[in-house]
Design a protein around this motif. Structure first.
Motif, mmCIF file in Angstrom:
data_model
loop_
_atom_site.group_PDB
_atom_site.id
_atom_site.type_symbol
_atom_site.label_atom_id
_atom_site.label_comp_id
_atom_site.label_asym_id
_atom_site.label_seq_id
_atom_site.Cartn_x
_atom_site.Cartn_y
_atom_site.Cartn_z
ATOM 1 N N VAL A 1 -9.954 -38.186 19.682
ATOM 2 C CA VAL A 1 -9.667 -36.958 18.934
ATOM 3 C C VAL A 1 -9.282 -35.835 19.893
ATOM 4 O O VAL A 1 -9.658 -35.823 21.066
ATOM 5 C CB VAL A 1 -10.885 -36.516 18.086
ATOM 6 N N HIS A 2 -8.488 -34.921 19.353
ATOM 7 C CA HIS A 2 -8.123 -33.726 20.108
ATOM 8 C C HIS A 2 -9.313 -32.767 20.134
ATOM 9 O O HIS A 2 -10.057 -32.637 19.157
ATOM 10 C CB HIS A 2 -6.943 -33.017 19.443
ATOM 11 N N LYS A 3 -9.486 -32.093 21.255
ATOM 12 C CA LYS A 3 -10.536 -31.087 21.390
ATOM 13 C C LYS A 3 -9.908 -29.718 21.566
ATOM 14 O O LYS A 3 -8.888 -29.578 22.245
ATOM 15 C CB LYS A 3 -11.423 -31.411 22.591
ATOM 16 N N LEU A 4 -10.523 -28.701 20.977
ATOM 17 C CA LEU A 4 -9.989 -27.350 21.055
ATOM 18 C C LEU A 4 -9.902 -26.873 22.502
ATOM 19 O O LEU A 4 -8.973 -26.137 22.873
ATOM 20 C CB LEU A 4 -10.864 -26.399 20.239
ATOM 21 N N THR A 5 -10.829 -27.313 23.325
ATOM 22 C CA THR A 5 -10.821 -26.892 24.728
ATOM 23 C C THR A 5 -9.622 -27.463 25.491
ATOM 24 O O THR A 5 -9.263 -26.944 26.557
ATOM 25 C CB THR A 5 -12.118 -27.326 25.428
ATOM 26 N N ASP A 6 -8.987 -28.507 24.935
ATOM 27 C CA ASP A 6 -7.783 -29.063 25.581
ATOM 28 C C ASP A 6 -6.638 -28.054 25.568
ATOM 29 O O ASP A 6 -5.683 -28.188 26.334
ATOM 30 C CB ASP A 6 -7.332 -30.347 24.862
ATOM 31 N N ALA A 7 -6.741 -27.060 24.687
ATOM 32 C CA ALA A 7 -5.689 -26.052 24.582
ATOM 33 C C ALA A 7 -5.737 -25.042 25.724
ATOM 34 O O ALA A 7 -4.735 -24.382 26.020
ATOM 35 C CB ALA A 7 -5.806 -25.309 23.256
ATOM 36 N N ASN A 8 -6.878 -24.914 26.374
ATOM 37 C CA ASN A 8 -7.054 -23.867 27.372
ATOM 38 C C ASN A 8 -6.101 -24.029 28.559
ATOM 39 O O ASN A 8 -5.693 -25.142 28.900
ATOM 40 C CB ASN A 8 -8.495 -23.849 27.877
ATOM 41 N N VAL A 9 -5.774 -22.908 29.167
ATOM 42 C CA VAL A 9 -4.883 -22.918 30.328
ATOM 43 C C VAL A 9 -5.471 -23.831 31.399
ATOM 44 O O VAL A 9 -6.619 -23.636 31.821
ATOM 45 C CB VAL A 9 -4.708 -21.501 30.907
ATOM 46 N N PRO A 10 -4.737 -24.849 31.843
ATOM 47 C CA PRO A 10 -5.251 -25.740 32.887
ATOM 48 C C PRO A 10 -5.548 -24.980 34.177
ATOM 49 O O PRO A 10 -4.906 -23.976 34.491
ATOM 50 C CB PRO A 10 -4.106 -26.746 33.096
ATOM 51 N N ALA A 11 -6.517 -25.479 34.922
ATOM 52 C CA ALA A 11 -6.923 -24.805 36.159
ATOM 53 C C ALA A 11 -5.756 -24.621 37.112
ATOM 54 O O ALA A 11 -5.622 -23.574 37.767
ATOM 55 C CB ALA A 11 -8.040 -25.596 36.830
ATOM 56 N N ALA A 12 -4.885 -25.625 37.193
ATOM 57 C CA ALA A 12 -3.748 -25.541 38.122
ATOM 58 C C ALA A 12 -2.789 -24.427 37.746
ATOM 59 O O ALA A 12 -2.073 -23.892 38.605
ATOM 60 C CB ALA A 12 -3.008 -26.876 38.158
ATOM 61 N N ASP A 13 -2.758 -24.055 36.461
ATOM 62 C CA ASP A 13 -1.830 -23.029 35.984
ATOM 63 C C ASP A 13 -2.413 -21.624 36.048
ATOM 64 O O ASP A 13 -1.756 -20.663 35.631
ATOM 65 C CB ASP A 13 -1.385 -23.351 34.560
ATOM 66 N N MET A 14 -3.619 -21.501 36.550
ATOM 67 C CA MET A 14 -4.162 -20.166 36.799
ATOM 68 C C MET A 14 -4.735 -20.084 38.205
ATOM 69 O O MET A 14 -5.617 -19.281 38.495
ATOM 70 C CB MET A 14 -5.209 -19.787 35.746
ATOM 71 N N ALA A 15 -4.186 -20.931 39.078
ATOM 72 C CA ALA A 15 -4.639 -20.936 40.471
ATOM 73 C C ALA A 15 -4.127 -19.728 41.241
ATOM 74 O O ALA A 15 -4.730 -19.322 42.238
ATOM 75 C CB ALA A 15 -4.197 -22.225 41.152
ATOM 76 N N SER A 16 -3.011 -19.164 40.782
ATOM 77 C CA SER A 16 -2.436 -18.004 41.468
ATOM 78 C C SER A 16 -1.681 -17.146 40.469
ATOM 79 O O SER A 16 -1.452 -17.561 39.323
ATOM 80 C CB SER A 16 -1.477 -18.455 42.572
ATOM 81 N N GLN A 17 -1.273 -15.972 40.904
ATOM 82 C CA GLN A 17 -0.486 -15.089 40.049
ATOM 83 C C GLN A 17 0.811 -15.767 39.630
ATOM 84 O O GLN A 17 1.209 -15.705 38.473
ATOM 85 C CB GLN A 17 -0.174 -13.791 40.785
ATOM 86 N N GLU A 18 1.482 -16.427 40.574
ATOM 87 C CA GLU A 18 2.755 -17.069 40.278
ATOM 88 C C GLU A 18 2.581 -18.234 39.303
ATOM 89 O O GLU A 18 3.385 -18.419 38.384
ATOM 90 C CB GLU A 18 3.416 -17.560 41.570
ATOM 91 N N ASP A 19 1.525 -19.022 39.469
ATOM 92 C CA ASP A 19 1.263 -20.140 38.552
ATOM 93 C C ASP A 19 1.050 -19.628 37.132
ATOM 94 O O ASP A 19 1.594 -20.173 36.170
ATOM 95 C CB ASP A 19 0.027 -20.924 39.004
ATOM 96 N N PHE A 20 0.247 -18.570 37.022
ATOM 97 C CA PHE A 20 -0.051 -18.023 35.697
ATOM 98 C C PHE A 20 1.180 -17.349 35.109
ATOM 99 O O PHE A 20 1.422 -17.427 33.903
ATOM 100 C CB PHE A 20 -1.205 -17.038 35.803
ATOM 101 N N ARG A 21 1.992 -16.694 35.947
ATOM 102 C CA ARG A 21 3.232 -16.082 35.481
ATOM 103 C C ARG A 21 4.137 -17.147 34.853
ATOM 104 O O ARG A 21 4.689 -16.953 33.777
ATOM 105 C CB ARG A 21 3.930 -15.388 36.640
ATOM 106 N N GLN A 22 4.305 -18.263 35.551
ATOM 107 C CA GLN A 22 5.152 -19.340 35.039
ATOM 108 C C GLN A 22 4.591 -19.906 33.738
ATOM 109 O O GLN A 22 5.335 -20.208 32.803
ATOM 110 C CB GLN A 22 5.269 -20.456 36.074
ATOM 111 N N PHE A 23 3.274 -20.024 33.670
ATOM 112 C CA PHE A 23 2.657 -20.562 32.458
ATOM 113 C C PHE A 23 2.901 -19.629 31.275
ATOM 114 O O PHE A 23 3.214 -20.090 30.173
ATOM 115 C CB PHE A 23 1.150 -20.757 32.661
#
Length: 611
Positions: free
Chosen positions: A511-533
């Protein structure tokens, strides 16, 4: 000769007498002081200012499918119109560019006339006049915002034009136009009504002004002005919307419901903050219909469902931005075709998912099957169009906050997660056959356990091999809204297989979990990663809402991104007629040309570079 001079003398006397008696006051002209003198007339004038939004040149038609505003999200789904903004192959004389410019200046002209005369009658309540002034100011600012995005600096006309010779007005700079936009909108913010008092989203409210001010400031922070100080203002304006306890904005728990409500003319002021109003089917005494759903929805020949031109298709890159469990994908990109006959909304699932075939899927956001105005017109609809949604405000807040702090803050990540979780599945992810059983002569019945309270039960069917008589797979049943009937509110699920003449088949479900929707750790590792996300998230959430091209330009990646899509299309579908459109994009296309017709009447105008 004497007779000739006598006639000439009489003629002169007649002219002299007639000039003395001539009434120079026109009898077929209503002066402003005689018109803007009642509340009803002020509101009628304000309606005229709003009217530009729903016109053919803007959201009523051309912006929906023929101006290339989808950018990398999609493309105009016809090869028979090789010239135009959607092709990035056109000149300054193109009709759609001229119509866009003319429509916006028509709205500005009407706003100027209203603003100049709104206080003509001081007996009209001051509060009413202030609200009308605020809405007119905001709309003028919004029209200039649309102009400066498309053309760069344009003539700033802020008063009614009273002299026909006063038409040679030079272009203001981009900054001067943006400064005027801020001035108009900031003044409007203190004058317009709160959205909870209005009760509907078709009129400008404080929430709308604040949300659009956040958008304006983000544009000022990006290309071409690059005034990064405006990120702080963008964050502040978005935060005002988020923190407004009276308006109490929130996300609709169902992503598809947002757009179904637009089709039904139902208001959702928590999520939909500002929208263009359409109504009718051109068969009633009052009608203000547009092309939303017909032009930019799924293709259809079924008159009960509502006919659709299917003018916009999605790119494979947009489809691939979504991950399994994201319910926005199969609503935003139609995973079906409407049946030509049958009941309203009858459809057939698209089962091919090769990269090449992904380009054949139309935009699915605006669906005529949900219209309530009957009979349905062939080519016009009552479907409203979103100009500002609360999810956009949350994403703008997160973007501005990330630029200010140079790292993803908890508050910014939470805002993005809120947008993503709203549209995430809690249903069945996949069913895996663990034992195919034996002796099945027909497909057995598959029963999926009941979900938690408030959930929807998932539905699936078994597929058997006629040679081995075993169950080979158990796909979920097709659904036109979510893609499959995956259900909701599952934390776990059991699968029961019965009937079909055989025995022994078993299967398990994830089953899908709601927490699967959260921003992955790799995509908030830096300002640039989060910007791209966030940039990708804006495409996932806001695709086909006419925002993408402007976003790519302000981020400074428009030309690169469009050319990249062209390369991908050429590789994936070598014969694609739309590939050249993306290859056509060059630096000149960051702005449209000033229309030729305007250059002809305004000698002070200068054309944009490369045009």
């Amino acid at each position: 000769m004497k007779l000739k001079y006598s006639c000439l003398l009489i003629l002169c006397l007649l002219v002299s007498l007639s000039c003395k008696k001539l009434d120079t006051k026109p009898q077929d002209f209503l002066p402003p002081e005689a018109y803007y003198n009642t509340e009803e007339k002020l509101n009628a004038s304000l309606t005229g200012v709003y009217d530009a939004l729903g016109s053919t040149g803007l959201y009523g038609s051309r912006m929906c499918y023929l101006l290339g505003l989808e950018a990398d999200e999609g493309y105009y789904a016809r090869s028979t119109t090789p010239i135009g903004p959607h092709e990035y192959n056109f000149t300054a004389s193109h009709a759609n560019i001229n119509m866009y410019w003319t429509t916006l200046y028509t709205g500005i002209t009407r706003a100027n006339a209203l603003l100049a005369n709104v206080d003509n009658n001081p007996e009209i309540k001051a509060g009413i006049r202030s609200q009308i002034r605020g809405e007119a100011l905001f709309l003028r600012g919004y029209y200039y915002f649309m102009l400066v995005q498309s053309f760069g600096g344009v003539p700033l006309v802020l008063k009614p034009t009273l002299d026909v010779d006063d038409v040679d007005i030079p272009r203001a700079t981009d900054k001067e136009v943006y400064d005027q936009i801020l001035k108009d909108m900031k003044e409007a913010e203190g004058l317009v009504a709160k959205i909870n008092l209005l009760g509907y989203s078709g009129r400008v409210s404080k929430s709308a002004v604040r949300g659009i001010l956040a958008r304006v400031c983000l544009f000022m922070a990006g290309y071409p002005l690059k005034d990064i100080s405006k990120y702080a203002e963008a964050r502040e304006w978005a935060k005002k919307v988020i923190d407004d306890t009276e308006a109490a904005h929130d996300l609709n728990p169902s992503y598809s419901s947002i757009f179904i409500k637009y089709a039904r003319d139902e208001y959702d002021i928590k999520e939909s903050i500002w929208e263009v109003e359409f109504w009718g089917n051109n068969g009633e005494s009052y009608t203000e219909a547009g092309g939303v759903g017909y032009l930019n929805g799924p293709a259809s020949a079924n008159t009960d469902t509502g006919e659709g031109f299917g003018g916009v298709r999605a790119t494979a890159s947009l489809y691939q931005l979504y991950k399994a469990g994201d319910l926005r994908r199969d609503w935003s990109i139609a995973g079906f075709t409407y049946n030509a006959t049958g009941a309203t909304g009858a459809k057939t699932a698209i089962t091919t998912v090769s990269v090449a075939t992904l380009y054949n899927r139309t935009s699915g956001k605006y669906r005529r099957e949900y219209e309530l105005v009957l009979p349905k017109s062939r080519s016009v609809t009552p479907i409203n169009f979103p100009l500002l949604r609360y999810s956009d405000v949350l994403l703008m807040f997160a973007e501005a906050d990330n630029e200010i702090n140079a790292t993803p803050s908890t508050e910014a990540v939470d805002a993005v997660n809120k947008v993503r979780q709203r549209a995430w599945s809690t249903g069945i992810k996949a069913i895996t056959v663990t034992n195919g059983g034996a002796n099945y002569t027909s497909a057995p019945t598959v029963t999926i356990s009941v979900p938690a309270a408030g959930g929807v039960r998932a539905m699936a069917t078994a597929v058997i091999s006629t040679s081995t008589k075993k169950v080979t797979s158990i796909p979920l049943v097709f659904d036109g809204v979510t893609g499959t009937q995956m259900g909701s509110n599952y934390t776990s699920a059991t699968i029961t297989i019965s009937g079909g003449g055989g025995t022994g088949a078993t299967a398990t479900a994830t089953v899908h979990k709601l927490t699967d929707a959260n921003v992955p750790a790799a995509d908030m590792a830096s300002q640039e990663d989060f910007r791209q996300f966030i940039q990708d998230e804006r495409a996932r959430e806001l695709c086909f809402e006419t925002l993408r091209k402007g976003d790519l330009i302000r981020w400074g990646i428009f030309v690169f991104t469009m050319n990249k899509i062209g390369d991908q299309v050429t590789q994936q579908v070598p014969t694609a007629y739309w590939a050249q459109r993306y290859h056509n994009v060059k630096e000149k296309h960051l702005l449209w040309p000033i229309p030729t017709s305007e250059l002809a009447v305004n000698n002070a105008l200068k054309q944009n570079p490369y045009w």
